[in-house]
Design a protein around this motif. Structure first.
Motif, mmCIF file in Angstrom:
data_model
loop_
_atom_site.group_PDB
_atom_site.id
_atom_site.type_symbol
_atom_site.label_atom_id
_atom_site.label_comp_id
_atom_site.label_asym_id
_atom_site.label_seq_id
_atom_site.Cartn_x
_atom_site.Cartn_y
_atom_site.Cartn_z
ATOM 1 N N GLN A 73 0.886 -1.154 0.026
ATOM 2 C CA GLN A 73 0.136 0.180 -0.124
ATOM 3 C C GLN A 73 0.841 1.287 0.109
ATOM 4 N N ASP A 74 2.033 1.197 0.061
ATOM 5 C CA ASP A 74 3.118 2.179 0.432
ATOM 6 C C ASP A 74 2.963 3.089 -1.038
ATOM 7 N N PRO A 75 2.852 4.533 -0.788
ATOM 8 C CA PRO A 75 2.527 5.426 -2.150
ATOM 9 C C PRO A 75 3.570 5.154 -3.362
ATOM 10 N N ARG A 76 4.842 4.446 -2.761
ATOM 11 C CA ARG A 76 5.644 4.427 -4.221
ATOM 12 C C ARG A 76 5.519 3.075 -5.046
ATOM 13 N N ILE A 77 4.617 2.363 -4.727
ATOM 14 C CA ILE A 77 4.352 1.056 -5.318
ATOM 15 C C ILE A 77 2.612 0.684 -5.373
ATOM 16 N N THR A 101 0.815 1.471 8.503
ATOM 17 C CA THR A 101 1.780 1.999 9.432
ATOM 18 C C THR A 101 0.960 2.922 10.146
ATOM 19 N N SER A 102 -0.058 3.622 9.648
ATOM 20 C CA SER A 102 -0.874 4.792 10.318
ATOM 21 C C SER A 102 -2.214 4.918 9.832
ATOM 22 N N GLU A 103 -3.025 5.713 10.539
ATOM 23 C CA GLU A 103 -4.503 5.898 10.272
ATOM 24 C C GLU A 103 -4.566 6.223 8.624
ATOM 25 N N GLU A 104 -3.621 6.894 8.140
ATOM 26 C CA GLU A 104 -3.519 7.324 6.723
ATOM 27 C C GLU A 104 -3.487 6.501 5.722
ATOM 28 N N ASP A 105 -3.064 5.099 6.050
ATOM 29 C CA ASP A 105 -2.801 4.045 4.953
ATOM 30 C C ASP A 105 -3.697 3.044 5.380
ATOM 31 N N TRP A 106 -4.618 2.855 6.295
ATOM 32 C CA TRP A 106 -5.314 1.598 6.615
ATOM 33 C C TRP A 106 -6.315 1.552 5.697
ATOM 34 N N HIS A 107 -6.903 2.343 5.077
ATOM 35 C CA HIS A 107 -7.945 2.523 3.952
ATOM 36 C C HIS A 107 -7.407 1.627 2.770
ATOM 37 N N LEU A 108 -6.203 2.035 2.570
ATOM 38 C CA LEU A 108 -5.725 1.356 1.312
ATOM 39 C C LEU A 108 -5.341 0.024 1.682
ATOM 40 N N ASP A 268 9.503 -6.956 3.049
ATOM 41 C CA ASP A 268 9.410 -5.649 3.350
ATOM 42 C C ASP A 268 9.391 -4.785 2.232
ATOM 43 N N ALA A 269 8.642 -5.235 1.278
ATOM 44 C CA ALA A 269 8.554 -4.571 -0.166
ATOM 45 C C ALA A 269 7.743 -3.205 0.119
#
Length: 383
Positions: A73-77, A101-108, A268-269
């Protein structure tokens, strides 16, 4: 798997269909179909087991791998995830534990889980993002678990490294402890980040544990002497490309200290790129860090086999510093850890996949029904 194996199964099922319908001629329509379908599924199971035991891909035994910790879900990928997941599945990786990793990416993470059966979602607050948590972060976290019963806890943890030491450590401990307690309450495993804080983590785990559902120590680089203490509390030990940064003898001592039933593999990609030659890596198509000569050229091993390596690669043994780690590079981690343990890659793949399935087979998990659903999917495809 595609190719000849798929064709052999199809031929066999067609022949079963004819026999099944003929044998059930005196039954009602519903009973005839049920009997036929049971026969088909049974045959698919039998043939699939034979294929997994005998199929060869690229001259090696077919294997199943489980990426026990990654961040697709990392923005880079994230925008590249559909192709990345497809190509990784083609290499034998069957599941990905994708950690928020945070509230900001749980939805992704939830979105990926809803879109891909192979994605095991994990929700948590990483120590680096502890200062950015909202006042009601814990209630929001609970809501995600209520709406996503297949989720595990992660990524959480403690960090006294170069970045972690800038974050109030008492806050890190409070947030980590609260999430470990939640994991225990929900009877889910937790994926834990730990940098230069293994003594502190052990204290926290002792005060809140043990953890029957398990605690995954991701990208583990701790002391071999502490392994038994973590294991007694429910610890599993996952190795990534970061292991290759250690001196080989030290790395060997570390992996050999881990009980066979507690070892896992991860990527850990898009981080933790394995320290191997350029031409041994799978590359992420669209990775902006790559030179123009490599853009749009597909996965790297294919280029190597075709003898089509561009000069920019032949002249470079070290990948670009910011190069994204493709989750298919778990094969590089597999090969390295297997060499340290003096095991074959097939043996280690089987051990680590079995361990990961055990860890992620909690109530509600996608993984605990993996075998049944894969077989049904195969049966539907064939019919």
């Amino acid at each position: 798997m595609g190719g000849p194996g798929r064709q052999r199964t199809t031929t066999r099922v067609v022949s079963i269909q004819v026999v099944g319908l003929a044998d059930d001629g005196n039954r009602g329509e519903r009973g005839r179909f049920s009997s036929f379908y049971i026969l088909v599924v049974s045959e698919v199971i039998r043939v699939r087991l034979m294929q997994f035991n005998s199929l060869r891909v690229g001259g090696e035994s077919a294997m199943k791998l489980f990426d026990a910790h990654c961040h697709l879900q990392d923005p880079r990928i994230f925008s590249l995830a559909p192709q990345v997941i497809r190509s990784t599945l083609d290499t034998g990786v069957v599941s990905f534990a994708v950690n928020g990793t945070s509230e900001e990416d749980w939805h992704l993470v939830k979105q990926m889980s809803d879109s891909y059966p192979s994605v095991v979602p994990c929700f948590g607050v990483h120590p680096w993002w502890v200062p950015e948590r909202s006042p009601n972060w814990f209630s929001v976290l609970r809501q995600y678990f209520e709406s996503t019963p297949c989720a595990a806890v992660g990524e959480i943890g403690l960090d006294k490294g170069s970045k972690g030491k800038t974050i109030n450590f008492s806050d890190q401990v409070d947030v980590c402890k609260k999430q470990l307690e939640l994991a225990k309450e929900l009877k889910r495993p937790a994926s834990v980040h730990c940098v230069r804080a293994f003594g502190d983590l052990l204290d926290v785990m002792k005060s809140t544990g043990p953890f029957p559902e398990g605690v995954l120590l991701h990208s583990f680089l701790g002391s071999p002497e502490m392994v038994s203490q973590f294991a007694s509390l429910g610890g599993y030990f996952s190795f990534s490309g970061f292991l290759m940064a250690m001196k080989p003898q030290k790395a060997k001592k570390l992996v050999k200290s881990v009980p066979c039933d507690r070892i896992l593999l991860e990527t850990d990609a898009p981080d933790a790129l394995p320290s191997v030659d350029f031409d041994s890596l799978f590359i992420v198509e669209g990775d902006p860090s790559l030179p123009p000569e490599l853009q749009g050229r597909g996965e790297f091993p294919n280029l190597k086999r075709n003898g089509d390596l561009p000069d920019v690669v032949k002249d470079a043994s070290v990948p670009p510093k910011e190069m994204l780690n493709h989750p298919a590079n778990i094969h590089n981690v597999l090969g390295y850890v297997a060499s340290l343990l003096e095991m074959s890659k097939d043996e280690l793949a089987e051990v680590t996949h079995t361990n990961a399935v055990r860890l992620f087979s909690y109530e509600g998990s996608k993984v605990r029904k993996e075998g049944l659903f894969n077989t049904f999917s195969d049966a539907c495809y064939l019919l």
